[in-house]
Design a protein around this motif. Structure first.
Motif, PDB file in Angstrom:
ATOM      1  N   GLU A   1     -11.807 -23.512 -72.219  1.00 32.91           N
ATOM      2  CA  GLU A   1     -11.195 -24.286 -73.304  1.00 32.91           C
ATOM      3  C   GLU A   1     -11.444 -23.595 -74.636  1.00 32.91           C
ATOM      4  O   GLU A   1     -12.534 -23.076 -74.878  1.00 32.91           O
TER       5      GLU A   1
ATOM      6  N   PHE B   1     -10.572 -24.311 -78.884  1.00 38.17           N
ATOM      7  CA  PHE B   1     -10.098 -25.290 -79.873  1.00 38.17           C
ATOM      8  C   PHE B   1      -9.737 -24.564 -81.155  1.00 38.17           C
ATOM      9  O   PHE B   1     -10.456 -23.662 -81.591  1.00 38.17           O
TER      10      PHE B   1
ATOM     11  N   GLU C   1     -10.303 -28.943 -85.747  1.00 40.46           N
ATOM     12  CA  GLU C   1      -9.853 -28.134 -84.622  1.00 40.46           C
ATOM     13  C   GLU C   1      -9.506 -29.076 -83.465  1.00 40.46           C
ATOM     14  O   GLU C   1     -10.275 -29.227 -82.525  1.00 40.46           O
ATOM     15  N   SER C   2      -8.339 -29.696 -83.552  1.00 42.34           N
ATOM     16  CA  SER C   2      -7.953 -30.678 -82.542  1.00 42.34           C
ATOM     17  C   SER C   2      -7.012 -30.111 -81.486  1.00 42.34           C
ATOM     18  O   SER C   2      -6.848 -30.714 -80.433  1.00 42.34           O
TER      19      SER C   2
ATOM     20  N   VAL D   1      -5.913 -27.859 -78.387  1.00 47.82           N
ATOM     21  CA  VAL D   1      -6.667 -27.359 -77.244  1.00 47.82           C
ATOM     22  C   VAL D   1      -5.829 -26.340 -76.488  1.00 47.82           C
ATOM     23  O   VAL D   1      -4.660 -26.587 -76.198  1.00 47.82           O
TER      24      VAL D   1
ATOM     25  N   GLN E   1      -8.813 -34.666 -80.586  1.00 43.57           N
ATOM     26  CA  GLN E   1      -9.162 -33.543 -79.730  1.00 43.57           C
ATOM     27  C   GLN E   1      -9.312 -33.986 -78.277  1.00 43.57           C
ATOM     28  O   GLN E   1      -8.849 -33.306 -77.364  1.00 43.57           O
TER      29      GLN E   1
ATOM     30  N   ARG F   1      -7.232 -32.671 -75.039  1.00 43.12           N
ATOM     31  CA  ARG F   1      -7.888 -32.124 -73.845  1.00 43.12           C
ATOM     32  C   ARG F   1      -7.281 -32.754 -72.589  1.00 43.12           C
ATOM     33  O   ARG F   1      -7.007 -32.056 -71.611  1.00 43.12           O
TER      34      ARG F   1
END
Length: 134
Positions: free
Chosen positions: A18, A20, A35-36, A38, A75, A79
């Motif tokens: 992952e 971000f 930092e939302s 993904v 975030q 995800r």
């Protein structure tokens, strides 16, 4: 990270990567600072999947597959969306295509096709300029 379950197949969470970052587009200070977004990446070639499934996935998707989600301001929601997208792409690529059953046109269908071609040829020939005998 949690494991990703696709049907009866489980991908261990440590094989998913992952990342971000900030989402693009308008949004003011929130979008510029949080930092939302993904990006979820899965290395198919280096995974612990069974070889037959791995071969099929690499053939359809390549050695790595990457999914990005920046739909939400949250975030955690992004995800979830990224994991759902990755699961659906992998699930769609794992489907084994049904082999095509060979068929032949029937004799009347072949004759009909040839008759239509002959009629079309006559129409085109009738549109041509007549040849002059000089």
């Amino acid at each position: 990270m949690d494991d990703l379950v696709i049907g009866d197949l489980t991908i261990p969470g440590d094989q998913l990567e992952e990342r971000f970052d900030t989402p693009g587009g308008p949004g003011g200070q929130h979008a510029n600072r949080t930092e939302s977004a993904v990006t979820l990446r899965f290395d198919i070639a280096g995974s612990s999947l069974p070889d037959d499934i791995k071969e099929r996935l690499v053939g359809k998707l390549g050695e790595t597959v990457e999914v990005r989600a920046a739909d939400s301001r949250s975030q955690s929601r992004n995800r979830e969306v990224a994991r759902e997208r990755l699961a659906s792409r992998l699930d769609a690529a794992m489907v084994v295509p049904k082999p095509r059953k060979k068929t032949r046109p029937s004799k009347p269908a072949r004759e009909r096709r040839l008759a239509e071609k002959k009629a079309r040829s006559e129409v085109k020939r009738s549109r041509q300029r007549p040849e002059s005998d000089t």
